[in-house]
Scaffold this active site. Structure first.
Site, PDB file in Angstrom:
ATOM      1  N   GLU A 152      49.482   8.298  27.963  1.00 19.60           N
ATOM      2  CA  GLU A 152      49.576   8.123  29.416  1.00 19.60           C
ATOM      3  C   GLU A 152      48.379   7.361  29.958  1.00 19.60           C
ATOM      4  OE1 GLU A 152      51.329  12.263  28.415  1.00 19.60           O
ATOM      5  OE2 GLU A 152      49.696  10.979  27.711  1.00 19.60           O
TER       6      GLU A 152
ATOM      7  N   HIS B 281      44.802   8.673  25.412  1.00 22.28           N
ATOM      8  CA  HIS B 281      46.127   9.253  25.182  1.00 22.28           C
ATOM      9  C   HIS B 281      47.168   8.246  25.647  1.00 22.28           C
ATOM     10  CE1 HIS B 281      44.902  13.788  25.060  1.00 22.28           C
ATOM     11  NE2 HIS B 281      44.191  13.049  24.243  1.00 22.28           N
TER      12      HIS B 281
ATOM     13  N   CYS C 121      48.951  16.506  28.622  1.00 21.98           N
ATOM     14  CA  CYS C 121      47.810  17.406  28.470  1.00 21.98           C
ATOM     15  C   CYS C 121      47.081  17.546  29.814  1.00 21.98           C
ATOM     16  CB  CYS C 121      46.867  16.846  27.407  1.00 21.98           C
ATOM     17  SG  CYS C 121      45.891  15.437  27.990  1.00 21.98           S
TER      18      CYS C 121
ATOM     19  N   CYS D 107      45.658  14.077  31.124  1.00 18.75           N
ATOM     20  CA  CYS D 107      46.684  13.159  31.625  1.00 18.75           C
ATOM     21  C   CYS D 107      47.332  13.708  32.894  1.00 18.75           C
ATOM     22  CB  CYS D 107      47.711  12.891  30.531  1.00 18.75           C
ATOM     23  SG  CYS D 107      46.979  12.043  29.096  1.00 18.75           S
TER      24      CYS D 107
END
Length: 145
Positions: free
Chosen positions: A52, A50, A79, A82
């Site tokens: 991040e 992702h 999410c 993360c």
């Protein structure tokens, strides 16, 4: 607009241009970007890259004290995965571009003492709305629906 959020948006646009999901992030320490990244799940065939996570990976191995003095900027609400990384490394502040298209674990971050600022940036919202409208199957795969 904040220059660091703009850098995260640039990362998101780069991800979209690569055929991926337009979510970007930057890690900032003492007013300097030390890690930047974007969602590369499609590009790398990765279940965990992702935006991040990519920014943290690209920052490299850092002393714990650096994370504890840093700010993470992300174009979309983090999410659970993360969020876990933010908590694990003790990042004290997160700036979120938008949470209208997806509401992540902001409440969990706040209950654990993380300062969360949500900007509702029109560019971030437009990027995600456009992507979700054109590639709903990829979006649903990314968020695990």
């Amino acid at each position: 607009m904040d220059a660091f959020l703009e850098a995260a948006i640039d990362e998101a646009r780069q991800g979209l241009a690569e055929g991926g999901i337009p979510i970007g992030s930057v890690l900032v320490h003492n007013g300097k970007i030390i890690g930047r990244g974007h969602n590369r799940r499609v590009q790398k065939g990765s279940p965990i890259l992702h935006g991040e996570m990519d920014a943290l990976e690209n920052a490299g191995r850092l002393p714990a004290s650096v994370y504890k003095e840093s700010v993470l900027y992300t174009t979309l609400s983090p999410c659970p995965m993360c969020t876990g990384a933010i908590l694990l490394y003790g990042i004290p502040r997160v700036v979120v571009g938008e949470n209208q298209t997806f509401m992540g674990e902001e409440d969990l971050l706040r209950t654990r003492g993380v300062s969360v600022a949500v900007v509702q940036d029109p560019s971030c919202i437009a990027l995600m709305q456009g992507f979700i409208a054109t590639k709903p199957e990829l979006w649903n795969e990314d968020i695990g629906v």
